[in-house]
Design an enzyme around this catalytic site. Structure first.
Site, short mmCIF file in Angstrom:
data_model
loop_
_atom_site.label_atom_id
_atom_site.label_comp_id
_atom_site.label_asym_id
_atom_site.label_seq_id
_atom_site.Cartn_x
_atom_site.Cartn_y
_atom_site.Cartn_z
N CYS A 81 22.04 -7.61 30.77
CA CYS A 81 22.52 -7.97 31.83
C CYS A 81 21.62 -7.77 33.20
CB CYS A 81 23.65 -7.67 32.15
SG CYS A 81 24.80 -8.63 33.29
N HIS A 213 25.89 -9.84 27.25
CA HIS A 213 26.33 -8.52 26.76
C HIS A 213 26.64 -8.31 25.38
CE1 HIS A 213 27.19 -6.92 30.90
NE2 HIS A 213 27.63 -7.87 31.06
N GLU A 215 27.08 -5.71 23.64
CA GLU A 215 28.07 -4.64 23.25
C GLU A 215 29.59 -5.22 23.50
OE1 GLU A 215 27.68 -4.46 27.90
OE2 GLU A 215 26.32 -4.98 26.03
#
Length: 232
Positions: A81, A213, A215
């Site tokens: 990001c 992202h 994650e």
């Protein structure tokens, strides 16, 4: 065990990233310690917030030099990001120009769309021969951002790290394969949102980075992290 550091400079989804890395079998360390960050097999640089504020936070703990030193020595870095955005030459968030690390030539600007931020799941166009996106070319990933880079290129001036030699005197020994200066081939992925065609992934030498992202991107994100970890 592969040593991975999630760099803690106050501007990232560090807990989410720590859980995601643990989920794929790694034992990540959350720290801003210079030696640990330099010596780790892989360094993850997350980022949430404004470009300029993230740069200020990074510099406050010496993270800018740590990143440049690792790249200079050919040691892997993964930006996520704003961790991707700060690799660019500049950002214009808030109406003023803030300097980035300059590893990638280009500017991070406001996304041109009727609804901003760009939030949620979206498809991407993966570059040919991508390592981190191998097998994920048709997958969707999770985005939360208002600013992005619309283009990316290799800087005319090479990446420099003024304290590489100094870092070697305090115990760090880079196991250089090829530094980012030596690698001109870049692999850039894009996404379309509104009227913007923006950079969503970047790979060049030891640098990998994503605007989305991983994650927070379920199994696709987990596989991307596995792909990156396999390079360490």
């Amino acid at each position: 065990m592969t040593a991975v550091v999630v760099f803690d400079y106050g501007f990232g989804n560090v807990r989410s990233m720590m859980r995601a890395l643990a989920h794929i079998g790694l034992e990540p360390t959350l720290t801003s310690n210079r030696r640990q960050a330099l010596e780790a097999d892989g360094l993850v640089v997350p980022g949430v917030g404004a470009f300029a504020a993230c740069m200020d936070g990074l510099k406050a703990v010496g993270g800018d030099q740590i990143i440049l030193e690792r790249l200079k020595a050919g040691r892997p870095v993964l930006g996520v990001c704003v961790g991707l955005q700060i690799m660019f030459a500049q950002g214009t968030e808030g109406g003023s120009i803030a300097k980035g690390l300059g590893v990638i030539d280009g500017s991070v600007d406001l996304v041109d769309a009727d609804v901003v931020p760009h939030m949620g799941w979206d498809t991407i166009s993966a570059p040919d021969d991508s390592v981190i996106l191998h097998g994920l070319e048709d997958q969707r990933f999770y985005f939360v951002h208002s600013y992005a880079a619309m283009s990316a290129s290799v800087p005319e001036n090479p990446v420099t790290a003024s304290s590489v030699a100094a870092s070697q005197t305090d115990g760090y020994r880079g196991h250089a394969q090829s530094s980012i200066d030596d690698v001109s081939v870049q692999k850039v992925g894009f996404c379309d949102y509104g009227r913007s065609h923006f950079v969503t992934s970047y790979e060049r030498g030891p640098l990998s980075a994503t605007q989305f992202h991983p994650e927070k991107s379920g199994q696709a994100g987990a596989q991307l992290l596995k792909n990156w970890a396999a390079t360490l």
